[in-house]
Design a protein around this motif. Structure first.
Motif, short mmCIF file in Angstrom:
data_model
loop_
_atom_site.label_atom_id
_atom_site.label_comp_id
_atom_site.label_asym_id
_atom_site.label_seq_id
_atom_site.Cartn_x
_atom_site.Cartn_y
_atom_site.Cartn_z
N THR A 84 41.97 51.61 41.07
CA THR A 84 40.80 52.17 40.38
C THR A 84 41.03 52.29 38.88
OG1 THR A 84 41.56 54.44 40.78
CG2 THR A 84 40.10 53.46 42.43
N ALA A 85 39.93 52.15 38.13
CA ALA A 85 40.01 52.24 36.67
C ALA A 85 40.42 53.63 36.21
CB ALA A 85 38.67 51.86 36.06
N ALA A 132 28.96 47.02 45.67
CA ALA A 132 29.53 46.28 46.79
C ALA A 132 29.01 46.79 48.13
CB ALA A 132 31.05 46.37 46.74
N PHE A 133 28.82 48.10 48.25
CA PHE A 133 28.28 48.68 49.48
C PHE A 133 26.80 48.33 49.67
CE2 PHE A 133 31.75 51.99 49.89
CZ PHE A 133 32.07 51.69 51.20
N SER A 134 26.15 47.80 48.64
CA SER A 134 24.72 47.48 48.70
C SER A 134 24.46 46.03 49.11
CB SER A 134 24.07 47.76 47.34
OG SER A 134 24.24 49.12 46.96
N PRO A 147 37.62 41.50 43.03
CA PRO A 147 37.85 41.14 41.62
C PRO A 147 38.26 42.32 40.75
CG PRO A 147 35.83 40.11 42.43
CD PRO A 147 36.26 41.09 43.47
N TYR A 148 38.08 43.55 41.26
CA TYR A 148 38.32 44.73 40.43
C TYR A 148 39.47 45.59 40.93
CZ TYR A 148 33.50 43.32 39.47
OH TYR A 148 32.38 42.60 39.17
N LEU A 195 38.50 48.99 39.38
CA LEU A 195 37.39 49.40 40.25
C LEU A 195 36.78 50.73 39.80
CD1 LEU A 195 35.80 48.66 42.83
CD2 LEU A 195 37.43 50.09 44.11
N THR A 196 35.47 50.74 39.64
CA THR A 196 34.74 51.96 39.30
C THR A 196 33.82 52.36 40.45
OG1 THR A 196 32.86 50.77 38.34
CG2 THR A 196 34.72 51.28 36.87
#
Length: 433
Positions: free
Chosen positions: A141-142, A341-343, A327-328, A333-334
């Motif tokens: 995570t970012a 992604a969940f959408s 990719p994140y 990842l934010t």
């Protein structure tokens, strides 16, 4: 049920405090209409199991075993029942609806059908409601935070009639338990959640041939509704205690739990009535995603037990979420990227982000052998538990159209000063060299 303007875009936030009965009473009083509506829905013919069978199991098996193995949970359920003006058995039914749905097959169809334990399967398949759960450790995570996140897919009724609550629990200090934030159906002790010590749990339905219908007429072992295990895990003070609770918990159905802790560890536990299969993430990936079929190789290699998942979106939802986040996942990842992604809508409406299907394809596949009828399903909430910050970001309904709201969870941040249960003589943990 009427929904006011404030509730239109968010589920009711129910905050309870005190000893088990008192906080249950407050839960029942605050969400009385929702609890009663949930009880009446699941008591309808065909929703779970045959009514007399359900209440026989509740009265003769569930209640005595909950009293013996989770007395605080039973006291809290008694309080909910009194607060909502329903019976204790009704509240146990709500907390056992996952287990009791496994009995929802006509007796004449199940007659003579045995599982791997030799138990009769009164209902071979539950309604195929599904979920996608995940965790992301700090390396991904970012912000450097640990996340435990889920799309909860269930009957669209829960979303459309506002039957879900955000349940915030602050136990009495004498109990020595952390504070909790749970997303759950009104009247239940919890479906997913996190505690103030930084432990989070999300879950997925699993179905195996080891699942069975408990029967008080035979010498059955102790069993309890498996949803109670999620709540018990979140009442633990550290992850080791949670793993012990999972191993020892008496159950008769399968389930997956996705656990993570702010300390920087996570794993999935694929649970059957007889075994717990451990699923670890790759060390270099530091994240894991799970849907509704077994993945652990030692389970899949067995020829005496098998997965009863009927086929469907579980076979691609894990890959689709991973495509959206991968990719994140090297420290980029934010929360916003995770929500996007969940959408995902591949195979809409039966997708990772699931929407009610007004014209289901059951007309094509409904006559196939072993196919379980499915009602109108939707992602009733997307929830992201930030275990490091003790915050919860969640929406009402599918994430692609949800209005996300963030809550903060107070309570003890460590277990220093917690009162410990005094073990009686002969009950101490053994000294093992």
């Amino acid at each position: 049920m009427r929904i006011n303007a404030e509730e239109k875009h968010s589920y009711q936030h129910v905050v309870v405090r005190g000893l088990p009965y008192d906080r249950g009473l407050s839960h029942g009083q605050q969400a009385k209409d929702k609890v009663q509506a949930n009880v009446e829905y699941y008591k309808q013919p065909g929703k779970l199991a045959e009514r007399d069978v359900m209440y026989m199991i509740i009265k003769n098996l569930y209640v005595p075993n909950i009293e013996a193995h989770y007395p605080a949970g039973l006291e809290e359920m008694k309080g909910i029942a009194d607060g909502a003006s329903v019976s204790l058995e009704d509240i146990v039914l709500l907390n056992a609806r996952y287990d009791l749905a496994r009995l929802n097959r006509p007796a004449e169809e199940a007659k003579g059908t045995l599982n791997s334990n030799g138990h009769t399967l009164d209902g071979e398949y539950e309604h195929a409601n599904e979920c996608t759960s995940s965790f992301f450790l700090k390396e991904t995570t970012a912000s450097g935070d640990v996340l435990n996140a889920q799309n909860w897919d269930m009957s669209a009724r829960l979303w459309l009639t506002d039957a879900i609550i955000y349940l915030e629990v602050h136990p009495d200090p004498s109990e020595g338990k952390p504070s909790l934030f749970l997303v759950t159906e009104a009247g239940q002790l919890g479906r997913s959640g996190m505690n103030s010590l930084g432990i989070g749990v999300t879950a997925n339905s699993l179905m195996s041939t080891e699942d069975y219908s408990p029967d008080q007429r035979v010498d059955d072992k102790a069993v309890m509704p498996i949803s109670l295990l999620r709540r018990m895990v979140l009442e633990c003070s550290h992850i080791s205690e949670a793993f012990t609770a999972i191993q020892q918990f008496p159950r008769h159905v399968s389930n997956n739990l996705t656990l993570a802790t702010a300390e920087g560890f996570g794993m999935c536990l694929e649970i059957t009535p007889n075994r717990v299969y451990k699923v670890y993430c790759e060390i270099d990936d530091s994240y894991l995603i799970h849907t509704n079929h077994f993945t652990e190789k030692s389970f899949l290699s067995r020829d005496d037990v098998y997965d009863r998942y009927p086929g469907g979106s579980s076979w691609f939802r894990r890959q689709r979420l991973e495509q959206g986040v991968r990719p994140y996942t090297k420290g980029l990842l934010t929360t916003e990227q995770l929500i996007k992604a969940f959408s995902d809508h591949l195979s809409y409406p039966e997708a990772l982000c699931c929407h009610p299907d007004k014209d289901p394809l059951d007309r094509v596949i409904g006559d196939l052998p072993g196919y379980p009828f499915r009602g109108t399903t939707a992602t009733v909430t997307c929830v992201i538990y930030n275990l490091s910050q003790r915050t919860i970001t969640t929406c009402k309904g599918p994430p692609c159209q949800g209005h996300f709201k963030t809550f903060s969870l107070g309570g003890p941040r460590n277990s220093i000063g917690f009162e410990r249960k005094k073990y009686g003589e002969g009950l101490e943990r053994p000294e093992v060299p």
